[in-house]
Design a protein around this motif. Structure first.
Motif, PDB file in Angstrom:
ATOM      1  N   PHE A 232      56.898  58.982 105.382  1.00  0.00           N
ATOM      2  CA  PHE A 232      56.591  58.607 104.008  1.00  0.00           C
ATOM      3  C   PHE A 232      55.816  59.726 103.321  1.00  0.00           C
ATOM      4  O   PHE A 232      55.297  60.637 103.977  1.00  0.00           O
ATOM      5  CB  PHE A 232      55.782  57.305 103.971  1.00  0.00           C
ATOM      6  N   ILE A 233      55.765  59.656 102.001  1.00  0.00           N
ATOM      7  CA  ILE A 233      55.007  60.633 101.221  1.00  0.00           C
ATOM      8  C   ILE A 233      53.531  60.258 101.263  1.00  0.00           C
ATOM      9  O   ILE A 233      53.143  59.178 100.827  1.00  0.00           O
ATOM     10  CB  ILE A 233      55.510  60.686  99.764  1.00  0.00           C
ATOM     11  N   ASP A 234      52.718  61.160 101.785  1.00  0.00           N
ATOM     12  CA  ASP A 234      51.292  60.892 101.911  1.00  0.00           C
ATOM     13  C   ASP A 234      50.512  61.419 100.710  1.00  0.00           C
ATOM     14  O   ASP A 234      49.556  60.799 100.252  1.00  0.00           O
ATOM     15  CB  ASP A 234      50.755  61.525 103.190  1.00  0.00           C
ATOM     16  N   SER A 235      50.910  62.587 100.186  1.00  0.00           N
ATOM     17  CA  SER A 235      50.244  63.148  99.007  1.00  0.00           C
ATOM     18  C   SER A 235      51.186  64.138  98.341  1.00  0.00           C
ATOM     19  O   SER A 235      52.197  64.542  98.916  1.00  0.00           O
ATOM     20  CB  SER A 235      48.927  63.847  99.386  1.00  0.00           C
ATOM     21  N   ARG A 236      50.845  64.530  97.124  1.00  0.00           N
ATOM     22  CA  ARG A 236      51.662  65.513  96.411  1.00  0.00           C
ATOM     23  C   ARG A 236      50.802  66.267  95.415  1.00  0.00           C
ATOM     24  O   ARG A 236      49.772  65.798  94.958  1.00  0.00           O
ATOM     25  CB  ARG A 236      52.848  64.831  95.711  1.00  0.00           C
ATOM     26  N   ASP A 237      51.242  67.477  95.103  1.00  0.00           N
ATOM     27  CA  ASP A 237      50.532  68.326  94.147  1.00  0.00           C
ATOM     28  C   ASP A 237      51.566  68.915  93.193  1.00  0.00           C
ATOM     29  O   ASP A 237      52.429  69.694  93.609  1.00  0.00           O
ATOM     30  CB  ASP A 237      49.773  69.437  94.870  1.00  0.00           C
ATOM     31  N   VAL A 238      51.499  68.534  91.922  1.00  0.00           N
ATOM     32  CA  VAL A 238      52.414  69.046  90.905  1.00  0.00           C
ATOM     33  C   VAL A 238      51.839  70.349  90.365  1.00  0.00           C
ATOM     34  O   VAL A 238      50.773  70.359  89.742  1.00  0.00           O
ATOM     35  CB  VAL A 238      52.614  68.040  89.768  1.00  0.00           C
ATOM     36  N   ILE A 239      52.510  71.466  90.609  1.00  0.00           N
ATOM     37  CA  ILE A 239      52.032  72.784  90.203  1.00  0.00           C
ATOM     38  C   ILE A 239      52.802  73.197  88.955  1.00  0.00           C
ATOM     39  O   ILE A 239      53.948  73.665  89.045  1.00  0.00           O
ATOM     40  CB  ILE A 239      52.213  73.807  91.330  1.00  0.00           C
ATOM     41  N   LYS A 240      52.195  73.030  87.809  1.00  0.00           N
ATOM     42  CA  LYS A 240      52.888  73.279  86.548  1.00  0.00           C
ATOM     43  C   LYS A 240      53.230  74.750  86.347  1.00  0.00           C
ATOM     44  O   LYS A 240      54.261  75.077  85.767  1.00  0.00           O
ATOM     45  CB  LYS A 240      52.041  72.768  85.382  1.00  0.00           C
ATOM     46  N   LYS A 241      52.361  75.642  86.832  1.00  0.00           N
ATOM     47  CA  LYS A 241      52.562  77.065  86.595  1.00  0.00           C
ATOM     48  C   LYS A 241      53.856  77.573  87.226  1.00  0.00           C
ATOM     49  O   LYS A 241      54.593  78.358  86.627  1.00  0.00           O
ATOM     50  CB  LYS A 241      51.365  77.858  87.133  1.00  0.00           C
ATOM     51  N   THR A 242      54.151  77.121  88.441  1.00  0.00           N
ATOM     52  CA  THR A 242      55.350  77.574  89.145  1.00  0.00           C
ATOM     53  C   THR A 242      56.479  76.562  89.071  1.00  0.00           C
ATOM     54  O   THR A 242      57.561  76.816  89.611  1.00  0.00           O
ATOM     55  CB  THR A 242      55.029  77.857  90.623  1.00  0.00           C
ATOM     56  N   ARG A 243      56.227  75.425  88.433  1.00  0.00           N
ATOM     57  CA  ARG A 243      57.230  74.369  88.324  1.00  0.00           C
ATOM     58  C   ARG A 243      57.707  73.921  89.699  1.00  0.00           C
ATOM     59  O   ARG A 243      58.894  73.779  89.967  1.00  0.00           O
ATOM     60  CB  ARG A 243      58.423  74.836  87.478  1.00  0.00           C
ATOM     61  N   LYS A 244      56.745  73.675  90.560  1.00  0.00           N
ATOM     62  CA  LYS A 244      57.058  73.187  91.900  1.00  0.00           C
ATOM     63  C   LYS A 244      56.187  71.974  92.224  1.00  0.00           C
ATOM     64  O   LYS A 244      55.143  71.764  91.609  1.00  0.00           O
ATOM     65  CB  LYS A 244      56.832  74.281  92.954  1.00  0.00           C
ATOM     66  N   ILE A 245      56.648  71.186  93.183  1.00  0.00           N
ATOM     67  CA  ILE A 245      55.876  70.052  93.675  1.00  0.00           C
ATOM     68  C   ILE A 245      55.734  70.207  95.179  1.00  0.00           C
ATOM     69  O   ILE A 245      56.731  70.264  95.902  1.00  0.00           O
ATOM     70  CB  ILE A 245      56.552  68.710  93.355  1.00  0.00           C
ATOM     71  N   ASP A 246      54.493  70.321  95.640  1.00  0.00           N
ATOM     72  CA  ASP A 246      54.224  70.360  97.073  1.00  0.00           C
ATOM     73  C   ASP A 246      53.997  68.934  97.561  1.00  0.00           C
ATOM     74  O   ASP A 246      53.084  68.242  97.091  1.00  0.00           O
ATOM     75  CB  ASP A 246      52.986  71.216  97.368  1.00  0.00           C
ATOM     76  N   VAL A 247      54.815  68.504  98.487  1.00  0.00           N
ATOM     77  CA  VAL A 247      54.756  67.135  98.992  1.00  0.00           C
ATOM     78  C   VAL A 247      54.352  67.164 100.460  1.00  0.00           C
ATOM     79  O   VAL A 247      54.928  67.915 101.254  1.00  0.00           O
ATOM     80  CB  VAL A 247      56.127  66.439  98.850  1.00  0.00           C
ATOM     81  N   VAL A 248      53.348  66.374 100.818  1.00  0.00           N
ATOM     82  CA  VAL A 248      52.931  66.249 102.215  1.00  0.00           C
ATOM     83  C   VAL A 248      53.561  64.982 102.783  1.00  0.00           C
ATOM     84  O   VAL A 248      53.396  63.893 102.231  1.00  0.00           O
ATOM     85  CB  VAL A 248      51.397  66.190 102.356  1.00  0.00           C
TER      86      VAL A 248
END
Length: 208
Positions: free
Chosen positions: A121-137
């Motif tokens: 399951f998805i535990d956490s996420r970080d939406v990085i607007k500068k690079t237009r990426k989403i880091d999902v843990v």
């Protein structure tokens, strides 16, 4: 466990310049299924079409396949420059969404083997607007057996108790140290100044 034919075993063992290995990622976020692949073209598997262009082989941390249940967490990076999937991760309910990852092997003759290498399951996420990426843990389904009581300092954990709270979306990039569950230490000073910053204490009342 799938039993391979002699021909499939030979296709896996022998040298074949057309052989490939890819990942297929399936996410269920609030009942919305997202299918992604690191291959450069769409992949059909189990009645679903996995779309390319959002993940690469480098987007997924190494997945260790073991005979024993694993509780390790690992990260997945999504490229969302076209704006796709961003609303899924900004609206509440994304945390604890189910994720399944398959590892598929094939060659010019077709698919040889598809393995289910992760369920969690998805535990956490970080939406990085500068690079237009989403880091999902991502956390394994077995992670719940080792969880300790309390709230972690991330949006996923916080929103399990307070669904509307997005404060932890921003603290990852904060410069100040945050003291969680205890008072911050008071710095000693030899001077006579009573202020410690550029702003007045919110408890002070100014008279006109």
């Amino acid at each position: 466990m799938k039993t391979l034919t002699a021909d499939e075993i030979e296709r896996l063992r022998g040298y074949n310049p057309t052989r490939y290995q890819i990942y297929l990622v399936k996410m269920n976020i609030n009942g919305n299924f997202i299918y992604l692949t690191d291959r450069d073209s769409p992949v059909s598997h189990a009645g679903a079409i996995y779309q390319p262009g959002y993940i690469t082989a480098d987007s997924i941390d190494d997945i260790e396949v073991t005979s024993e249940p694993s509780t390790n967490e690992f990260s997945l990076t999504l490229d969302v420059r076209d704006g796709a999937f961003i609303p899924y991760f900004l609206n509440k309910g994304w945390n604890n969404s189910e994720v399944t990852i398959y590892e598929q092997h094939g060659d010019e003759s077709g698919v040889i083997l598809t393995l289910n290498v992760f369920e969690g399951f998805i535990d956490s996420r970080d939406v990085i607007k500068k690079t237009r990426k989403i880091d999902v843990v991502l956390a394994s389904v077995w992670a719940d057996f080792e969880k300790q009581a309390g709230t972690k300092t991330n949006s996923g954990s916080q929103q399990k108790h307070f669904p509307e709270d997005t404060a932890f979306d921003h603290v990852a990039r904060a410069k100040r140290k945050i003291y969680w569950g205890k008072n911050a230490p008071v710095a000693s000073s030899s001077g006579g100044s009573s202020g410690s910053g550029r702003f007045s204490s919110p408890n002070n009342t100014q008279r006109v």
